[in-house]
Design a protein around this motif. Structure first.
Motif, short mmCIF file in Angstrom:
data_model
loop_
_atom_site.label_atom_id
_atom_site.label_comp_id
_atom_site.label_asym_id
_atom_site.label_seq_id
_atom_site.Cartn_x
_atom_site.Cartn_y
_atom_site.Cartn_z
N ARG A 298 0.92 -1.53 0.02
CA ARG A 298 0.23 -0.41 0.08
C ARG A 298 0.90 1.38 0.22
O ARG A 298 2.11 1.53 0.75
N ARG A 299 0.23 2.73 -1.02
CA ARG A 299 0.88 3.42 -0.23
C ARG A 299 1.34 4.24 0.42
O ARG A 299 0.65 4.39 1.42
N THR A 300 2.37 4.29 1.01
CA THR A 300 2.64 5.11 2.12
C THR A 300 1.44 5.97 2.90
O THR A 300 0.89 5.82 3.77
N MET A 301 1.65 6.98 1.79
CA MET A 301 1.28 7.80 2.47
C MET A 301 -0.48 7.86 2.40
O MET A 301 -1.18 8.99 2.55
N GLU A 302 -1.37 7.04 2.15
CA GLU A 302 -2.59 6.78 1.87
C GLU A 302 -3.15 5.48 3.21
O GLU A 302 -3.82 5.41 3.61
N ILE A 303 -1.81 5.04 3.91
CA ILE A 303 -2.01 4.82 4.78
C ILE A 303 -3.27 5.45 6.13
O ILE A 303 -2.12 6.70 6.56
N GLU A 304 -3.94 5.10 6.78
CA GLU A 304 -5.64 6.27 7.49
C GLU A 304 -4.30 5.84 9.38
O GLU A 304 -4.46 5.08 9.65
N PRO A 305 -3.51 6.62 9.51
CA PRO A 305 -3.06 6.93 11.25
C PRO A 305 -3.60 6.79 11.95
O PRO A 305 -4.61 7.62 12.27
N LYS A 306 -3.17 5.88 13.08
CA LYS A 306 -4.39 5.97 14.01
C LYS A 306 -3.76 6.14 15.03
O LYS A 306 -4.02 6.22 16.58
N LEU A 307 -2.67 6.17 15.67
CA LEU A 307 -1.80 6.56 16.71
C LEU A 307 -0.93 7.01 16.19
O LEU A 307 -0.05 6.99 15.47
N LEU A 308 -0.91 8.59 16.97
CA LEU A 308 0.72 9.52 16.80
C LEU A 308 1.94 8.75 16.72
O LEU A 308 3.04 9.26 15.66
N HIS A 309 2.91 7.66 17.43
CA HIS A 309 3.90 6.95 16.90
C HIS A 309 4.00 5.40 16.26
O HIS A 309 4.56 4.75 16.75
N GLU A 310 2.93 5.28 15.50
CA GLU A 310 2.28 4.15 14.60
C GLU A 310 3.93 3.60 14.17
O GLU A 310 4.04 4.45 13.84
N ARG A 311 4.01 2.39 14.21
CA ARG A 311 5.14 1.91 12.92
C ARG A 311 4.53 1.29 11.38
O ARG A 311 3.88 1.28 11.95
N CYS A 312 5.20 1.60 10.70
CA CYS A 312 4.82 0.86 9.19
C CYS A 312 6.30 -0.09 8.91
O CYS A 312 7.39 0.51 9.00
N PRO A 313 5.62 -1.31 7.76
CA PRO A 313 7.10 -1.42 6.97
C PRO A 313 7.05 -0.47 6.22
O PRO A 313 6.08 0.70 5.32
N VAL A 314 8.57 0.11 5.81
CA VAL A 314 8.55 0.72 4.21
C VAL A 314 9.03 0.45 3.38
O VAL A 314 11.07 -0.32 3.80
N PHE A 315 9.15 0.69 2.13
CA PHE A 315 10.30 0.32 0.67
C PHE A 315 10.57 1.63 0.04
O PHE A 315 9.36 2.06 -0.43
N ILE A 316 11.07 2.36 0.50
CA ILE A 316 10.99 3.80 -0.34
C ILE A 316 11.89 4.27 -1.71
O ILE A 316 13.34 3.22 -1.31
N GLY A 317 11.50 4.30 -2.27
CA GLY A 317 13.25 4.98 -3.81
C GLY A 317 12.70 4.95 -4.56
O GLY A 317 11.78 5.27 -5.10
N SER A 318 14.39 4.51 -5.62
CA SER A 318 13.46 4.64 -7.22
C SER A 318 12.32 3.41 -7.09
O SER A 318 12.01 2.88 -6.88
N LYS A 319 11.35 4.04 -8.21
CA LYS A 319 10.38 3.74 -8.57
C LYS A 319 10.25 1.78 -9.23
O LYS A 319 9.65 1.11 -8.30
N GLU A 320 11.73 1.13 -10.21
CA GLU A 320 11.25 0.24 -10.53
C GLU A 320 11.27 -0.83 -9.22
O GLU A 320 11.35 -1.50 -9.25
N LEU A 321 12.81 -0.21 -8.30
CA LEU A 321 12.73 -0.96 -7.72
C LEU A 321 11.80 -1.41 -6.60
O LEU A 321 11.46 -2.36 -5.90
N VAL A 322 11.23 -0.28 -6.01
CA VAL A 322 9.88 -0.09 -5.13
C VAL A 322 8.90 -1.48 -5.61
O VAL A 322 8.33 -2.53 -4.96
#
Ligand SMILES: O=P(O)(O)OC[C@H]1O[C@](O)(COP(=O)(O)O)[C@@H](O)[C@@H]1O
Ligand SMILES: [Mg+2]
Ligand SMILES: [Mg+2]
Length: 340
Positions: A298-322
């Motif tokens: 899921r696109r990181t920026m579309e995640i609906e936050p529920k907690l101030l300090h919630e964690r999430c997995p992240v894959f970020i960088g060059s489009k083709e690699l993600v």
């Protein structure tokens, strides 16, 4: 809007750049511009503290723990105080979310229209060993009416609602990189003049790259798709680069191409990095630079936050690699499903 027409020469000061960009928005009131200046001011002060941290007594542990259960370093606390003070005194921010504070910080600026989420000092494990560290910030407009304190609803907005985001990297040089949704620009700090100067206009990240950044120390518990992607990186002789400071690993890959990822692991089942003040601001930057950021599906920026300090997995960088790692994750979980 033809950005080339309005492009400022390399070497323009940050102040002048902010002013010029404000002209792009006839209805702009200057409050966001002032807020960006407040952040730049705090960054200059923190930069000074970092540069001499080996000489003065701000090296080492502070002795307390933050809400994440992490030992706070003295510089975590110093940076936190400096940024909160600058945002409070600036008057534009009603509420702050900080990695170093469990609850929302009310600044007392009831007329303030903005909420800031901040990682005052990123890369804490590298503070005392003179390795690049950073600050990460994300800015939202409040959704509640002015005249009272900011609310949880003002703070827990998805990344797509950010009006600005950026980071400061305290490295061989100190840089401020930010976006307001009209491209990404980088400014280098000239300490003898006390000014940030435009050095990296309109940053675009390469569509692909040959660098992958992950803490392989926890690879035993990577999910099959992530493990398969790492294997492919090795088969393709990619270079493994991991500084252990998110800002520094992200910045290198932003300029040179590559992918940083912090997946879910046995030790961090929801990932380690925090959505509001690490993943969302860098996702806004990377998307504005032509790259991509997701939690694996899921696109990181579309995640609906529920907690101030919630964690999430992240894959970020060059489009083709993600996109590649996302495909591996889908493929491997589909394969696993057929075995059930
Ligand atoms: O030591 P690990 O598990 O690889 O984690 C390193 C990651 O954690 C962080 O240090 C977390 O950020 P903070 O230092 O702000 O807590 C990132 O900068 C870095 O990428
Ligand atoms: Mg951090
Ligand atoms: Mg931090």
């Amino acid at each position: 809007m033809d950005h080339n027409k309005l492009a400022l020469p390399v070497g323009a000061t940050l102040d002048r750049f902010i002013m010029r960009k404000q002209e792009d928005f006839p209805y702009a009131t200057g409050e966001l511009s002032q807020l960006l200046r407040d952040i730049a001011l705090a960054a200059k002060i923190v930069n000074r503290e970092i540069n001499r941290s080996g000489l003065i007594d701000i090296a080492g542990a502070f002795g307390g723990q933050n809400v994440q259960g992490e030992d706070q370093q003295k510089l975590d606390v110093v940076a936190n105080i400096r940024f909160i003070r600058a945002l409070r005194n600036g008057g534009e921010v009603c509420t702050i979310i900080s990695e170093e504070d469990e609850d929302m910080i009310q600044t007392g600026n009831l007329q303030g229209k903005y909420v800031v989420a901040i990682d005052p000092l990123d890369g804490s494990s590298n503070i005392d060993v003179n390795v690049s560290i950073g600050t990460i910030f994300s800015i939202y407009r409040r959704v509640s009416a002015t005249g009272r304190e900011g609310t949880a609803a003002d703070c827990l907005q998805p990344g797509t609602h950010q009006v600005a985001a950026g980071y400061v990297i305290y490295g061989s040089s100190t840089m401020l990189v930010y976006t307001t949704g009209n491209g990404v620009n980088g400014f280098t700090y000239e300490p003898s003049l006390g000014e940030f100067f435009l050095s990296h206009p309109s940053i675009q990240t390469p569509a692909t790259g040959t660098v992958y950044s992950v803490n392989e120390g926890s690879s035993e518990s990577f999910e099959p798709g992530v493990a398969a992607f790492v294997r492919q990186c090795k088969e393709r002789n990619f270079s493994a680069r991991y500084i252990g400071s998110l800002v520094a690993d992200f910045h290198r890959n932003l300029l040179k191409g590559g992918i940083y990822f912090y997946p879910a692991t046995a030790k961090s089942p929801t990932g380690k990095l925090r959505l509001m003040y690490e993943c969302n601001p860098l996702a806004f930057i990377v998307e504005q630079a032509g790259g991509k950021s997701s939690n694996g599906s899921r696109r990181t920026m579309e995640i609906e936050p529920k907690l101030l300090h919630e964690r999430c997995p992240v894959f970020i960088g060059s489009k083709e690699l993600v996109e590649q790692v996302e495909q591996f994750i889908v493929r491997e979980s589909a394969a696993a499903a057929t075995l059930l």
